[in-house]
Design an enzyme around this catalytic site. Structure first.
Site, PDB file in Angstrom:
ATOM      1  CG  PHE A   1      40.414  37.526  37.725  1.00 34.06           C
ATOM      2  CD1 PHE A   1      41.211  37.054  36.702  1.00 34.06           C
ATOM      3  CD2 PHE A   1      41.014  38.242  38.745  1.00 34.06           C
ATOM      4  CE1 PHE A   1      42.581  37.281  36.686  1.00 34.06           C
ATOM      5  CE2 PHE A   1      42.391  38.488  38.743  1.00 34.06           C
ATOM      6  CZ  PHE A   1      43.164  37.995  37.705  1.00 34.06           C
ATOM      7  CG  PHE A   2      37.474  32.852  34.974  1.00 36.65           C
ATOM      8  CD1 PHE A   2      38.548  32.164  34.417  1.00 36.65           C
ATOM      9  CD2 PHE A   2      37.071  32.506  36.259  1.00 36.65           C
ATOM     10  CE1 PHE A   2      39.206  31.159  35.110  1.00 36.65           C
ATOM     11  CE2 PHE A   2      37.718  31.506  36.964  1.00 36.65           C
ATOM     12  CZ  PHE A   2      38.789  30.824  36.397  1.00 36.65           C
TER      13      PHE A   2
ATOM     14  CG  PHE B   1      47.455  31.991  38.648  1.00 40.83           C
ATOM     15  CD1 PHE B   1      46.847  31.239  37.660  1.00 40.83           C
ATOM     16  CD2 PHE B   1      47.225  31.648  39.970  1.00 40.83           C
ATOM     17  CE1 PHE B   1      46.015  30.165  37.982  1.00 40.83           C
ATOM     18  CE2 PHE B   1      46.400  30.573  40.299  1.00 40.83           C
ATOM     19  CZ  PHE B   1      45.790  29.832  39.305  1.00 40.83           C
TER      20      PHE B   1
ATOM     21  NE  ARG C   1      39.388  30.496  31.402  1.00 42.48           N
ATOM     22  CZ  ARG C   1      38.918  31.661  30.980  1.00 42.48           C
ATOM     23  NH1 ARG C   1      37.607  31.798  30.820  1.00 42.48           N
ATOM     24  NH2 ARG C   1      39.713  32.677  30.719  1.00 42.48           N
TER      25      ARG C   1
END
Length: 365
Positions: A95-96, A198, A342
């Site tokens: 997902f990231f 999200f 990140r």
């Protein structure tokens, strides 16, 4: 009181939290816990990123552990069987990477590449086994993680997960269009969009395989349970906005609660930061109240008042397990933002280009 007593898997951290981002109530009332499988999880997810070709080997070596993606999931889904947690962690890492590809498609002006990927993900979600060897590593990695997630519970859960992720893909498409047109959504538009970008419902769906129990709709739609679920996710999304505001301003982003407040409510930067923080703190306070209601609801289930079936005790235990992991989300998200590379924008050579992303024209081939 938490749903369960603190775990012996608590991981102490030495991360320094800037005063503007410090939430003492998280540090005192939400003990940090970490799934005991975490060291193996980190290793296997790193291997999976390489196997799926989702990150170049040099970037995996340099950045994967420091990004702390597995820490985040290992701090949330406590009690999950190891194979469930591994599937969730790999999916989360994917997902990231997907989020980064989406960002690079915006930055480099690649609408055709994004639309191609959007369509492929929709298709792969409905027939993941047919896409395990897709030429685009992002599609193949997605298919691999979805096949594994689909193996834990029943068809009803799978269909619900698919429906929720189709909505996430479409929300990312709307975000793509907003960013390429320079459109800053209003506060209300943003809050609605954020619940999908999200992936609120996805992370909540994954509570169930972690508890090894597919919750009936009556539980998922119970007012107290649903409120607790949304509060833990809204907290995570808005705290993310608070922490990532410098990164997103540097990257000319338009999707951040703080940015919407500045653009549409006429707030100065300092005012917007205070307002986002107020909303974050309100989530914590409300969760502590509604948590008690959910525990009372679980007790009624246990006594057969709401259900009356022979599986009352099992269902009540699953509700408590899901609630406990909602609670874990607060501490896991909090520490993740202060440990993950990140969000360490000041350490990047270029504040608008994360060093861990593949900044080449992926998706145009």
């Amino acid at each position: 009181m938490p749903a369960f007593s603190p775990s012996t898997t608590t991981k102490h951290t030495s991360a320094l939290v800037p005063p503007a981002l410090s939430l003492p109530v998280i540090e005192t009332e939400f003990p940090r816990r970490l799934h005991p499988y975490w060291p193996k999880l980190q290793e296997k997810t790193r291997d999976w990123l390489l196997e799926m070709r989702l990150m170049p080997a040099a970037k995996v070596e340099a950045y994967a552990d420091g990004l702390c993606y597995t820490d985040l999931m290992a701090g949330y889904y406590i009690g999950a069987p190891d194979e469930v947690l591994q599937a969730i962690a790999d999916y989360s890492a994917w997902f990231f990477v997907w989020d980064d590809r989406h960002d690079r498609d915006v930055v480099h002006g690649r609408p055709a590449a994004w639309q191609r990927l959007r369509n492929r993900l929709h298709t792969a979600l409905d027939s993941p086994k047919d896409h395990l060897y897709h030429q685009d590593p992002l599609v193949a990695g997605f298919a691999d993680s979805v096949v594994r997630l689909y193996s834990f519970l029943g068809e009803g859960w799978n269909a619900r997960f698919a429906g929720h992720f189709h909505a996430v893909i479409e929300a990312y498409d709307r975000e793509f269009r907003n960013r390429t047109s320079g459109t800053v959504p209003t506060v209300e538009e943003y809050l609605e969009l954020r619940r999908n970008t999200f992936a609120h419902w996805i992370w909540l769906d994954l509570l169930e395989p972690s508890a090894e129990y597919e919750l009936p709709a009556t539980v998922r739609e119970n007012a107290a349970y649903r409120r607790a679920a949304l509060l833990c996710q809204d907290f995570a999304a808005w705290y993310n906005d608070l922490c990532s505001l410098p990164k997103e301003i540097a990257g000319a982003e338009v999707h951040n609660l703080g940015i919407s407040l500045i653009h549409h409510e006429g707030m100065r930067l300092e005012e917007s930061v205070r307002e986002v923080r107020r909303r974050v703190e309100e989530c914590i306070t409300e969760f502590l109240d509604v948590e008690k209601e959910v525990l009372r609801y679980a007790e009624r289930i246990d006594k057969g008042i709401d259900n009356g079936s022979a599986r009352d005790a099992e269902l009540a235990a699953a509700v408590r397990a899901c609630l406990c992991n909602m609670r874990n989300w607060f501490s896991s998200v909090y520490w993740f933002h202060h440990e993950s590379g990140r969000y360490m924008v000041d350490s990047w050579d270029d504040r608008s280009t994360p060093p861990y992303v593949n900044n080449e024209a992926a998706g145009e081939k």
